[in-house]
Design a protein around this motif. Structure first.
Motif, PDB file in Angstrom:
ATOM      1  N   CYS A  37       0.833  -1.191   0.000  1.00  0.00           N
ATOM      2  CA  CYS A  37       0.000   0.000   0.000  1.00  0.00           C
ATOM      3  C   CYS A  37       0.870   1.244   0.000  1.00  0.00           C
ATOM      4  O   CYS A  37       2.007   1.226   0.481  1.00  0.00           O
ATOM      5  N   TYR A  38       0.316   2.320  -0.515  1.00  0.00           N
ATOM      6  CA  TYR A  38       1.010   3.603  -0.455  1.00  0.00           C
ATOM      7  C   TYR A  38       1.072   4.061   0.990  1.00  0.00           C
ATOM      8  O   TYR A  38       0.070   4.062   1.702  1.00  0.00           O
ATOM      9  N   VAL A  39       2.252   4.433   1.451  1.00  0.00           N
ATOM     10  CA  VAL A  39       2.451   4.824   2.836  1.00  0.00           C
ATOM     11  C   VAL A  39       1.641   6.070   3.168  1.00  0.00           C
ATOM     12  O   VAL A  39       1.050   6.172   4.240  1.00  0.00           O
ATOM     13  N   GLY A  40       1.543   7.013   2.233  1.00  0.00           N
ATOM     14  CA  GLY A  40       0.873   8.277   2.501  1.00  0.00           C
ATOM     15  C   GLY A  40      -0.602   8.161   2.813  1.00  0.00           C
ATOM     16  O   GLY A  40      -1.107   8.786   3.742  1.00  0.00           O
ATOM     17  N   ASP A  41      -1.337   7.332   2.044  1.00  0.00           N
ATOM     18  CA  ASP A  41      -2.785   7.279   2.241  1.00  0.00           C
ATOM     19  C   ASP A  41      -3.322   5.879   2.546  1.00  0.00           C
ATOM     20  O   ASP A  41      -4.524   5.703   2.747  1.00  0.00           O
ATOM     21  N   GLY A  42      -2.475   4.879   2.564  1.00  0.00           N
ATOM     22  CA  GLY A  42      -2.912   3.526   2.905  1.00  0.00           C
ATOM     23  C   GLY A  42      -3.632   2.785   1.796  1.00  0.00           C
ATOM     24  O   GLY A  42      -4.062   1.654   1.990  1.00  0.00           O
ATOM     25  N   GLU A  43      -3.781   3.392   0.611  1.00  0.00           N
ATOM     26  CA  GLU A  43      -4.448   2.727  -0.509  1.00  0.00           C
ATOM     27  C   GLU A  43      -3.527   1.675  -1.118  1.00  0.00           C
ATOM     28  O   GLU A  43      -2.340   1.917  -1.315  1.00  0.00           O
ATOM     29  N   ARG A  44      -4.093   0.516  -1.439  1.00  0.00           N
ATOM     30  CA  ARG A  44      -3.299  -0.554  -2.017  1.00  0.00           C
ATOM     31  C   ARG A  44      -2.877  -0.204  -3.432  1.00  0.00           C
ATOM     32  O   ARG A  44      -3.662   0.328  -4.217  1.00  0.00           O
ATOM     33  N   CYS A  45      -1.637  -0.507  -3.759  1.00  0.00           N
ATOM     34  CA  CYS A  45      -1.126  -0.348  -5.116  1.00  0.00           C
ATOM     35  C   CYS A  45      -1.480  -1.622  -5.881  1.00  0.00           C
ATOM     36  O   CYS A  45      -0.884  -2.679  -5.656  1.00  0.00           O
ATOM     37  N   ALA A  46      -2.464  -1.534  -6.757  1.00  0.00           N
ATOM     38  CA  ALA A  46      -3.031  -2.714  -7.416  1.00  0.00           C
ATOM     39  C   ALA A  46      -2.070  -3.401  -8.378  1.00  0.00           C
ATOM     40  O   ALA A  46      -2.329  -4.514  -8.812  1.00  0.00           O
ATOM     41  N   THR A  47      -0.958  -2.755  -8.721  1.00  0.00           N
ATOM     42  CA  THR A  47       0.004  -3.390  -9.620  1.00  0.00           C
ATOM     43  C   THR A  47       1.027  -4.228  -8.854  1.00  0.00           C
ATOM     44  O   THR A  47       1.864  -4.874  -9.463  1.00  0.00           O
ATOM     45  N   LEU A  48       0.951  -4.218  -7.525  1.00  0.00           N
ATOM     46  CA  LEU A  48       1.894  -4.961  -6.692  1.00  0.00           C
ATOM     47  C   LEU A  48       1.188  -6.126  -6.000  1.00  0.00           C
ATOM     48  O   LEU A  48      -0.043  -6.181  -5.941  1.00  0.00           O
ATOM     49  N   PRO A  49       1.946  -7.084  -5.450  1.00  0.00           N
ATOM     50  CA  PRO A  49       1.360  -8.329  -4.929  1.00  0.00           C
ATOM     51  C   PRO A  49       0.431  -8.175  -3.729  1.00  0.00           C
ATOM     52  O   PRO A  49       0.500  -7.211  -2.971  1.00  0.00           O
ATOM     53  N   VAL A  50      -0.407  -9.199  -3.598  1.00  0.00           N
ATOM     54  CA  VAL A  50      -1.262  -9.403  -2.428  1.00  0.00           C
ATOM     55  C   VAL A  50      -0.859 -10.739  -1.824  1.00  0.00           C
ATOM     56  O   VAL A  50      -0.537 -11.689  -2.549  1.00  0.00           O
ATOM     57  N   VAL A  51      -0.870 -10.818  -0.499  1.00  0.00           N
ATOM     58  CA  VAL A  51      -0.536 -12.052   0.203  1.00  0.00           C
ATOM     59  C   VAL A  51      -1.758 -12.492   1.004  1.00  0.00           C
ATOM     60  O   VAL A  51      -2.289 -11.734   1.815  1.00  0.00           O
TER      61      VAL A  51
ATOM     62  N   ASP B 267      11.927   0.088   5.075  1.00  0.00           N
ATOM     63  CA  ASP B 267      12.588   1.366   5.301  1.00  0.00           C
ATOM     64  C   ASP B 267      12.302   2.269   4.106  1.00  0.00           C
ATOM     65  O   ASP B 267      12.832   2.075   3.015  1.00  0.00           O
ATOM     66  N   THR B 268      11.438   3.262   4.308  1.00  0.00           N
ATOM     67  CA  THR B 268      11.031   4.110   3.194  1.00  0.00           C
ATOM     68  C   THR B 268      12.116   5.080   2.762  1.00  0.00           C
ATOM     69  O   THR B 268      11.989   5.726   1.735  1.00  0.00           O
ATOM     70  N   ASP B 269      13.189   5.201   3.526  1.00  0.00           N
ATOM     71  CA  ASP B 269      14.303   6.063   3.107  1.00  0.00           C
ATOM     72  C   ASP B 269      14.956   5.546   1.833  1.00  0.00           C
ATOM     73  O   ASP B 269      15.600   6.303   1.114  1.00  0.00           O
ATOM     74  N   ASP B 270      14.779   4.260   1.545  1.00  0.00           N
ATOM     75  CA  ASP B 270      15.368   3.663   0.349  1.00  0.00           C
ATOM     76  C   ASP B 270      14.533   3.899  -0.900  1.00  0.00           C
ATOM     77  O   ASP B 270      14.960   3.584  -1.998  1.00  0.00           O
ATOM     78  N   GLN B 271      13.328   4.445  -0.754  1.00  0.00           N
ATOM     79  CA  GLN B 271      12.443   4.625  -1.897  1.00  0.00           C
ATOM     80  C   GLN B 271      12.624   6.038  -2.459  1.00  0.00           C
ATOM     81  O   GLN B 271      12.714   7.003  -1.721  1.00  0.00           O
ATOM     82  N   ASP B 272      12.658   6.129  -3.793  1.00  0.00           N
ATOM     83  CA  ASP B 272      13.005   7.378  -4.468  1.00  0.00           C
ATOM     84  C   ASP B 272      11.941   8.471  -4.400  1.00  0.00           C
ATOM     85  O   ASP B 272      12.255   9.633  -4.234  1.00  0.00           O
ATOM     86  N   ASP B 273      10.695   8.145  -4.584  1.00  0.00           N
ATOM     87  CA  ASP B 273       9.636   9.145  -4.686  1.00  0.00           C
ATOM     88  C   ASP B 273       8.722   9.040  -3.471  1.00  0.00           C
ATOM     89  O   ASP B 273       7.960   8.086  -3.338  1.00  0.00           O
ATOM     90  N   PRO B 274       8.763  10.026  -2.568  1.00  0.00           N
ATOM     91  CA  PRO B 274       7.953   9.942  -1.341  1.00  0.00           C
ATOM     92  C   PRO B 274       6.460   9.766  -1.601  1.00  0.00           C
ATOM     93  O   PRO B 274       5.760   9.143  -0.812  1.00  0.00           O
ATOM     94  N   GLU B 275       5.961  10.291  -2.738  1.00  0.00           N
ATOM     95  CA  GLU B 275       4.529  10.144  -3.033  1.00  0.00           C
ATOM     96  C   GLU B 275       4.173   8.710  -3.411  1.00  0.00           C
ATOM     97  O   GLU B 275       3.004   8.338  -3.380  1.00  0.00           O
ATOM     98  N   HIS B 276       5.157   7.916  -3.786  1.00  0.00           N
ATOM     99  CA  HIS B 276       4.888   6.548  -4.220  1.00  0.00           C
ATOM    100  C   HIS B 276       5.535   5.507  -3.317  1.00  0.00           C
ATOM    101  O   HIS B 276       5.689   4.361  -3.720  1.00  0.00           O
ATOM    102  N   GLU B 277       5.908   5.892  -2.115  1.00  0.00           N
ATOM    103  CA  GLU B 277       6.465   4.923  -1.169  1.00  0.00           C
ATOM    104  C   GLU B 277       5.396   3.895  -0.830  1.00  0.00           C
ATOM    105  O   GLU B 277       4.234   4.233  -0.623  1.00  0.00           O
TER     106      GLU B 277
ATOM    107  N   LEU C 290      -4.097  -6.233  -9.983  1.00  0.00           N
ATOM    108  CA  LEU C 290      -4.787  -7.322  -9.301  1.00  0.00           C
ATOM    109  C   LEU C 290      -5.854  -6.713  -8.410  1.00  0.00           C
ATOM    110  O   LEU C 290      -5.538  -5.993  -7.463  1.00  0.00           O
ATOM    111  N   GLU C 291      -7.101  -6.972  -8.730  1.00  0.00           N
ATOM    112  CA  GLU C 291      -8.221  -6.496  -7.916  1.00  0.00           C
ATOM    113  C   GLU C 291      -8.618  -7.621  -6.969  1.00  0.00           C
ATOM    114  O   GLU C 291      -8.799  -8.768  -7.386  1.00  0.00           O
ATOM    115  N   VAL C 292      -8.754  -7.298  -5.703  1.00  0.00           N
ATOM    116  CA  VAL C 292      -9.156  -8.269  -4.690  1.00  0.00           C
ATOM    117  C   VAL C 292     -10.477  -7.800  -4.100  1.00  0.00           C
ATOM    118  O   VAL C 292     -10.558  -6.703  -3.534  1.00  0.00           O
ATOM    119  N   THR C 293     -11.516  -8.615  -4.275  1.00  0.00           N
ATOM    120  CA  THR C 293     -12.840  -8.250  -3.793  1.00  0.00           C
ATOM    121  C   THR C 293     -13.484  -9.450  -3.116  1.00  0.00           C
ATOM    122  O   THR C 293     -13.039 -10.594  -3.274  1.00  0.00           O
TER     123      THR C 293
END
Length: 184
Positions: free
Chosen positions: A32-46, A78-88, A154-157
């Motif tokens: 999920c995006y750290v800023g708003d908690g929304e899941r990034c649908a292009t990344l995995p679900v466990v 560790d979000t310090d390793d991520q390049d774009d704070p809006e997309h952490e 990946l949509e999870v419903t």
């Protein structure tokens, strides 16, 4: 390695998917995006079960990535390793109300989903095929979890088993024909 057909999915993951029958879903996590908690649908679900994990991601129109116990689904990286704070991004529980109702429920069936893909070619001809669409996990309480490829996402419903216009192939218990299509 992605799979693109029902046969390919069953060849690579049949035993693991069928082993989910009878297990209790204990947790649903996603990146999920750290800023708003929304899941990034292009990344995995466990999907976590007692003594088992199922990891899913989708790409393109028909590619499904399935793995088990391979991803490090730990708390936020560790979000310090991520390049774009809006997309952490970081791992978080998916706590949407409809999904939360599935946690603690027992899987009674696993079905592979295909969708009817139609495209009008430039010459006016119709291209039609059944494409691998995702998975449906059916629970004892009459609900289902659908993890479906929604073109590079990946949509999870949660919903009612058998809903939608999917062609389903049921994975039955050992001793039964696990590749018999369920056309519901």
């Amino acid at each position: 390695m992605p799979v693109t057909t029902v046969a390919g999915l069953l060849d690579a993951h049949d035993d693991h998917l069928r082993s989910l029958v009878g297990r209790v879903l204990t947790r649903i996590r996603g990146l999920c995006y750290v800023g708003d908690g929304e899941r990034c649908a292009t990344l995995p679900v466990v999907l976590e079960f007692a003594e088992a994990r199922l990891e899913l991601a989708a790409e393109g129109f028909d590619r499904l990535y399935v793995s088990r116990d391979e991803l490090a689904a730990d708390p936020l990286p560790d979000t310090d390793d991520q390049d774009d704070p809006e997309h952490e991004v970081g791992w978080a529980d998916l706590i949407r109300p409809e999904l939360a109702l599935l946690v603690g429920a027992t899987v009674t069936a696993v079905r592979v989903l295909e969708h009817d893909f139609r495209l009008t070619a430039p010459d006016g001809g119709l291209v039609e095929a059944w494409l691998l669409g995702g998975l449906e996990l059916v629970f004892a309480d009459g609900r289902a979890l659908l993890a479906v490829n929604s073109v590079d996402a990946l949509e999870v419903t949660a919903g009612v088993p058998g809903s939608g216009s999917w062609r389903r192939t049921a994975l039955d218990l050992p001793g039964q024909d696990q590749r018999a299509p369920d056309r519901s």
